[in-house]
Scaffold this motif. Structure first.
Motif, mmCIF file in Angstrom:
data_model
loop_
_atom_site.group_PDB
_atom_site.id
_atom_site.type_symbol
_atom_site.label_atom_id
_atom_site.label_comp_id
_atom_site.label_asym_id
_atom_site.label_seq_id
_atom_site.Cartn_x
_atom_site.Cartn_y
_atom_site.Cartn_z
ATOM 1 N N MET A 116 12.683 -3.120 25.280
ATOM 2 C CA MET A 116 11.806 -4.028 24.548
ATOM 3 C C MET A 116 11.811 -3.644 23.072
ATOM 4 O O MET A 116 11.690 -2.463 22.732
ATOM 5 C CB MET A 116 10.371 -3.947 25.091
ATOM 6 C CG MET A 116 10.233 -4.332 26.550
ATOM 7 S SD MET A 116 10.413 -6.108 26.771
ATOM 8 C CE MET A 116 9.999 -6.260 28.515
ATOM 9 N N LYS A 117 11.923 -4.633 22.212
ATOM 10 C CA LYS A 117 12.084 -4.375 20.782
ATOM 11 C C LYS A 117 10.806 -4.695 20.015
ATOM 12 O O LYS A 117 10.211 -5.761 20.182
ATOM 13 C CB LYS A 117 13.246 -5.204 20.236
ATOM 14 C CG LYS A 117 14.579 -4.906 20.910
ATOM 15 C CD LYS A 117 15.667 -5.865 20.489
ATOM 16 C CE LYS A 117 15.473 -7.259 21.083
ATOM 17 N NZ LYS A 117 15.641 -7.292 22.553
ATOM 18 N N THR A 118 10.379 -3.742 19.165
ATOM 19 C CA THR A 118 9.278 -3.937 18.226
ATOM 20 C C THR A 118 9.727 -3.386 16.879
ATOM 21 O O THR A 118 10.771 -2.736 16.777
ATOM 22 C CB THR A 118 7.991 -3.219 18.685
ATOM 23 O OG1 THR A 118 8.249 -1.808 18.803
ATOM 24 C CG2 THR A 118 7.501 -3.752 20.016
ATOM 25 N N GLY A 119 8.965 -3.640 15.823
ATOM 26 C CA GLY A 119 9.428 -3.150 14.529
ATOM 27 C C GLY A 119 8.478 -3.417 13.384
ATOM 28 O O GLY A 119 7.291 -3.694 13.584
ATOM 29 N N LEU A 120 9.044 -3.332 12.200
ATOM 30 C CA LEU A 120 8.288 -3.464 10.950
ATOM 31 C C LEU A 120 9.087 -4.303 9.971
ATOM 32 O O LEU A 120 10.285 -4.070 9.780
ATOM 33 C CB LEU A 120 8.041 -2.076 10.348
ATOM 34 C CG LEU A 120 7.453 -2.020 8.937
ATOM 35 C CD1 LEU A 120 6.000 -2.501 8.950
ATOM 36 C CD2 LEU A 120 7.531 -0.602 8.376
ATOM 37 N N LEU A 121 8.429 -5.269 9.331
ATOM 38 C CA LEU A 121 9.025 -6.045 8.243
ATOM 39 C C LEU A 121 8.308 -5.690 6.950
ATOM 40 O O LEU A 121 7.076 -5.758 6.881
ATOM 41 C CB LEU A 121 8.887 -7.552 8.493
ATOM 42 C CG LEU A 121 9.571 -8.151 9.717
ATOM 43 C CD1 LEU A 121 9.429 -9.669 9.686
ATOM 44 C CD2 LEU A 121 11.035 -7.756 9.788
ATOM 45 N N PRO B 46 11.553 -10.894 -0.017
ATOM 46 C CA PRO B 46 10.651 -12.044 0.158
ATOM 47 C C PRO B 46 11.370 -13.354 0.454
ATOM 48 O O PRO B 46 10.902 -14.138 1.294
ATOM 49 C CB PRO B 46 9.906 -12.093 -1.177
ATOM 50 C CG PRO B 46 9.868 -10.665 -1.620
ATOM 51 C CD PRO B 46 11.198 -10.090 -1.205
ATOM 52 N N GLY B 47 12.498 -13.588 -0.191
ATOM 53 C CA GLY B 47 13.211 -14.836 0.028
ATOM 54 C C GLY B 47 13.845 -14.961 1.399
ATOM 55 O O GLY B 47 14.249 -16.056 1.806
ATOM 56 N N ASP B 48 13.929 -13.851 2.129
ATOM 57 C CA ASP B 48 14.557 -13.851 3.454
ATOM 58 C C ASP B 48 13.551 -13.786 4.591
ATOM 59 O O ASP B 48 13.939 -13.665 5.758
ATOM 60 C CB ASP B 48 15.515 -12.656 3.575
ATOM 61 C CG ASP B 48 16.674 -12.742 2.603
ATOM 62 O OD1 ASP B 48 17.130 -13.866 2.331
ATOM 63 O OD2 ASP B 48 17.122 -11.678 2.112
ATOM 64 N N LEU B 49 12.263 -13.856 4.278
ATOM 65 C CA LEU B 49 11.252 -13.653 5.313
ATOM 66 C C LEU B 49 11.345 -14.695 6.426
ATOM 67 O O LEU B 49 11.306 -14.346 7.615
ATOM 68 C CB LEU B 49 9.852 -13.676 4.696
ATOM 69 C CG LEU B 49 8.695 -13.478 5.682
ATOM 70 C CD1 LEU B 49 8.805 -12.136 6.388
ATOM 71 C CD2 LEU B 49 7.355 -13.598 4.963
ATOM 72 N N GLU B 50 11.472 -15.964 6.077
ATOM 73 C CA GLU B 50 11.527 -17.011 7.111
ATOM 74 C C GLU B 50 12.705 -16.789 8.047
ATOM 75 O O GLU B 50 12.572 -16.897 9.275
ATOM 76 C CB GLU B 50 11.618 -18.390 6.467
ATOM 77 C CG GLU B 50 11.622 -19.525 7.480
ATOM 78 C CD GLU B 50 11.613 -20.898 6.830
ATOM 79 O OE1 GLU B 50 11.481 -21.893 7.579
ATOM 80 O OE2 GLU B 50 11.724 -20.979 5.592
ATOM 81 N N SER B 51 13.865 -16.447 7.480
ATOM 82 C CA SER B 51 15.047 -16.198 8.308
ATOM 83 C C SER B 51 14.838 -14.995 9.208
ATOM 84 O O SER B 51 15.264 -14.985 10.368
ATOM 85 C CB SER B 51 16.281 -15.968 7.419
ATOM 86 O OG SER B 51 16.573 -17.119 6.653
ATOM 87 N N ALA B 52 14.181 -13.956 8.678
ATOM 88 C CA ALA B 52 13.934 -12.755 9.474
ATOM 89 C C ALA B 52 13.015 -13.054 10.657
ATOM 90 O O ALA B 52 13.269 -12.594 11.781
ATOM 91 C CB ALA B 52 13.320 -11.669 8.591
ATOM 92 N N VAL B 53 11.969 -13.830 10.432
ATOM 93 C CA VAL B 53 11.055 -14.186 11.520
ATOM 94 C C VAL B 53 11.790 -14.996 12.586
ATOM 95 O O VAL B 53 11.633 -14.755 13.797
ATOM 96 C CB VAL B 53 9.842 -14.963 10.980
ATOM 97 C CG1 VAL B 53 8.986 -15.506 12.126
ATOM 98 C CG2 VAL B 53 9.000 -14.071 10.075
ATOM 99 N N THR B 54 12.612 -15.941 12.149
ATOM 100 C CA THR B 54 13.406 -16.725 13.097
ATOM 101 C C THR B 54 14.314 -15.824 13.910
ATOM 102 O O THR B 54 14.448 -15.976 15.130
ATOM 103 C CB THR B 54 14.235 -17.785 12.351
ATOM 104 O OG1 THR B 54 13.366 -18.671 11.656
ATOM 105 C CG2 THR B 54 15.095 -18.580 13.324
ATOM 106 N N ILE C 294 3.612 -4.675 2.968
ATOM 107 C CA ILE C 294 3.847 -5.235 1.635
ATOM 108 C C ILE C 294 5.320 -5.606 1.478
ATOM 109 O O ILE C 294 6.188 -4.837 1.856
ATOM 110 C CB ILE C 294 3.431 -4.203 0.560
ATOM 111 C CG1 ILE C 294 1.914 -3.950 0.633
ATOM 112 C CG2 ILE C 294 3.823 -4.640 -0.831
ATOM 113 C CD1 ILE C 294 1.446 -2.791 -0.223
ATOM 114 N N PRO C 295 5.631 -6.816 0.952
ATOM 115 C CA PRO C 295 4.745 -7.822 0.350
ATOM 116 C C PRO C 295 4.537 -9.050 1.239
ATOM 117 O O PRO C 295 4.274 -10.133 0.735
ATOM 118 C CB PRO C 295 5.525 -8.216 -0.901
ATOM 119 C CG PRO C 295 6.963 -8.196 -0.410
ATOM 120 C CD PRO C 295 7.044 -7.075 0.612
ATOM 121 N N HIS C 296 4.647 -8.912 2.546
ATOM 122 C CA HIS C 296 4.730 -10.070 3.438
ATOM 123 C C HIS C 296 3.452 -10.428 4.197
ATOM 124 O O HIS C 296 3.448 -11.384 4.974
ATOM 125 C CB HIS C 296 5.845 -9.839 4.472
ATOM 126 C CG HIS C 296 7.190 -9.572 3.891
ATOM 127 N ND1 HIS C 296 7.703 -10.287 2.839
ATOM 128 C CD2 HIS C 296 8.135 -8.635 4.223
ATOM 129 C CE1 HIS C 296 8.917 -9.830 2.555
ATOM 130 N NE2 HIS C 296 9.190 -8.822 3.354
#
Length: 285
Positions: free
Chosen positions: A8-13, A46-54, A68-70
């Protein structure tokens, strides 16, 4: 720890995340409980946050922390936000439930658990000065306001930000927002001073956010900075007879609350504390 296709995968952005001690802390907790989980840190601009969540959604992550900063921006990319996180205005933990991404905030509750368990202070009736008006201040201020403090004075370099946060917290307790030029008088009348900014953090550990002369023996001084474990502010407070409270406990307890949401099990808080302390010792040596 064995990692395979069933892990199971968990993490930090965050951005950056190289300094984070959360991987050592959470992975130690998983090992202690024999859970097939892993925790990884990801540096996301910051500009890659949406892609990372997807990407994390598609890869089947069980959940992740947000730093920080998300903490505010990520709210636009989740399916639901729990009421406490909405009230705080920031998310620090995401849980995946049935394919839906739920945002919550464990910072304030984690801080309150740390404060009470380590110092024995009862929040009810306390007169609080909150240094800073960022995400950490919002979470801590919300938790204390709901816990019954008498009043919160928010002090910030930009006075308008202090006033805005004070206005937000004012729905739960008496508040005021001031600039740093007036903070010394407020501290002299306070029973609890909480430092939520990065002032005093390694490598600039000689910095102090306030004039030490305003600290006094009737005060409990709490600093959210955990590296170094004893900041200059805490050293100055101790010299003047004040009680002190460091930032390690908040990091441990907010992580423990996230662990509980992801795994459904009671977190091994002592193991997490030991792992964090050992990691900090290695960094400081």
């Amino acid at each position: 720890m064995q990692i395979d296709a069933n892990t199971m995968k968990t993490g930090l952005l965050g951005h950056p995340v190289g300094h984070s001690k959360s991987p050592e802390m959470l992975n130690a907790a998983y090992r202690r409980e024999g859970l097939p989980f892993v925790y990884l840190a990801f540096d996301v601009a910051p500009g890659d946050l949406e892609s990372a969540v997807t990407g994390l959604r598609v890869l089947g992550f069980k959940g992740w922390n947000v730093t920080i900063p998300h903490k505010v921006a990520i709210m636009d990319h989740l399916d639901d936000i729990e009421e406490s996180a909405r009230a705080i205005g920031a998310v620090n933990t995401v849980i995946s439930e049935g394919g839906r991404l739920i945002g919550t905030n464990t910072d304030g509750a984690g801080y309150l658990r740390s404060l009470v368990s380590e110092t024995g202070m009862d929040p009810v009736g306390q007169r609080v000065v909150l240094l800073g008006a960022g995400g950490a201040a919002r979470a801590v201020g919300y938790a204390l306001a709901r816990a019954g403090v008498e009043r919160i004075t928010v002090a910030n370099r930009t006075e308008s930000r202090a006033e805005a946060l004070a206005s937000h917290l004012g729905r739960w307790t008496k508040t005021s927002g001031i600039g740093l030029s007036r903070v010394e008088d407020a501290i002299r009348e306070a029973s609890l001073l909480i430092q939520t900014t990065s002032v005093g953090m390694h490598p600039d550990s000689s910095a102090c956010p306030v004039d030490p002369g305003c600290l006094h023996g009737e005060l409990l001084v709490s600093d959210l900075v955990y590296h170094p474990r004893e900041t200059r502010l805490l050293k100055e407070a101790h010299r003047r007879g004040a009680r002190v409270h460091g930032g390690m406990g908040m990091l441990v307890h907010q992580g423990a609350l996230a662990f509980q949401r992801w795994t459904g099990q009671t977190p091994p808080v002592a193991t997490m504390w030991d792992a964090l302390e050992e990691s900090l010792k290695e960094t400081e040596s």
